[in-house]
Design a protein around this motif. Sequence first.
Motif, PDB file in Angstrom:
ATOM      1  N   ARG A  37       0.981  -1.168  -0.042  1.00  0.00           N
ATOM      2  CA  ARG A  37       0.085   0.010  -0.063  1.00  0.00           C
ATOM      3  C   ARG A  37       0.778   1.351  -0.175  1.00  0.00           C
ATOM      4  O   ARG A  37       0.766   2.285  -0.663  1.00  0.00           O
ATOM      5  N   LEU A  40       2.270   1.492  -3.356  1.00  0.00           N
ATOM      6  CA  LEU A  40       1.313   1.962  -4.409  1.00  0.00           C
ATOM      7  C   LEU A  40       1.233   3.397  -4.348  1.00  0.00           C
ATOM      8  O   LEU A  40       1.171   4.121  -5.362  1.00  0.00           O
ATOM      9  N   VAL A  41       0.922   4.319  -3.083  1.00  0.00           N
ATOM     10  CA  VAL A  41       1.136   5.664  -2.848  1.00  0.00           C
ATOM     11  C   VAL A  41       2.195   6.120  -3.556  1.00  0.00           C
ATOM     12  O   VAL A  41       2.169   7.253  -4.280  1.00  0.00           O
ATOM     13  N   GLU A  43       4.197   4.974  -6.116  1.00  0.00           N
ATOM     14  CA  GLU A  43       4.021   4.949  -7.520  1.00  0.00           C
ATOM     15  C   GLU A  43       2.958   5.696  -8.262  1.00  0.00           C
ATOM     16  O   GLU A  43       2.988   6.350  -9.092  1.00  0.00           O
ATOM     17  N   THR A  44       1.836   5.883  -7.469  1.00  0.00           N
ATOM     18  CA  THR A  44       0.742   6.907  -8.033  1.00  0.00           C
ATOM     19  C   THR A  44       0.911   8.404  -7.761  1.00  0.00           C
ATOM     20  O   THR A  44       0.860   8.932  -8.901  1.00  0.00           O
ATOM     21  N   THR A  45       1.855   8.669  -6.820  1.00  0.00           N
ATOM     22  CA  THR A  45       2.373  10.075  -6.677  1.00  0.00           C
ATOM     23  C   THR A  45       3.206  10.242  -7.758  1.00  0.00           C
ATOM     24  O   THR A  45       3.152  11.229  -8.746  1.00  0.00           O
ATOM     25  N   TRP A  47       3.326   8.846 -10.763  1.00  0.00           N
ATOM     26  CA  TRP A  47       2.641   8.395 -12.292  1.00  0.00           C
ATOM     27  C   TRP A  47       1.882   9.863 -12.347  1.00  0.00           C
ATOM     28  O   TRP A  47       1.799  10.467 -13.267  1.00  0.00           O
ATOM     29  N   ASN A  48       1.176  10.375 -11.174  1.00  0.00           N
ATOM     30  CA  ASN A  48       0.582  11.625 -11.437  1.00  0.00           C
ATOM     31  C   ASN A  48       1.297  12.760 -12.105  1.00  0.00           C
ATOM     32  O   ASN A  48       0.788  13.823 -12.611  1.00  0.00           O
TER      33      ASN A  48
END
Length: 65
Positions: A37, A40-41, A43-45, A47-48
């Motif tokens: 988790r 994931l945070v 990687e999401t950051t 990516w954004n």
Amino acid sequence: LYPALQRLEERGWIAAKWGTSSNNRKARFYSLTAAGRKQLVKETTKWNRLSQAIARILGSEPAES
């Protein structure tokens, strides 16, 4: 797909266990771990930020001030 799942499991980002599927077949079930988790945070950051930068370059999103 399976080599990617194995890498995620080796890194401790997912956990896997054997079980029985809904059609009564042996199956492996995967779940996200606490470390997963957290990753994931991250990687999401990333990516954004990347997608926003690309959008600005392509002119489809106004630059933030």
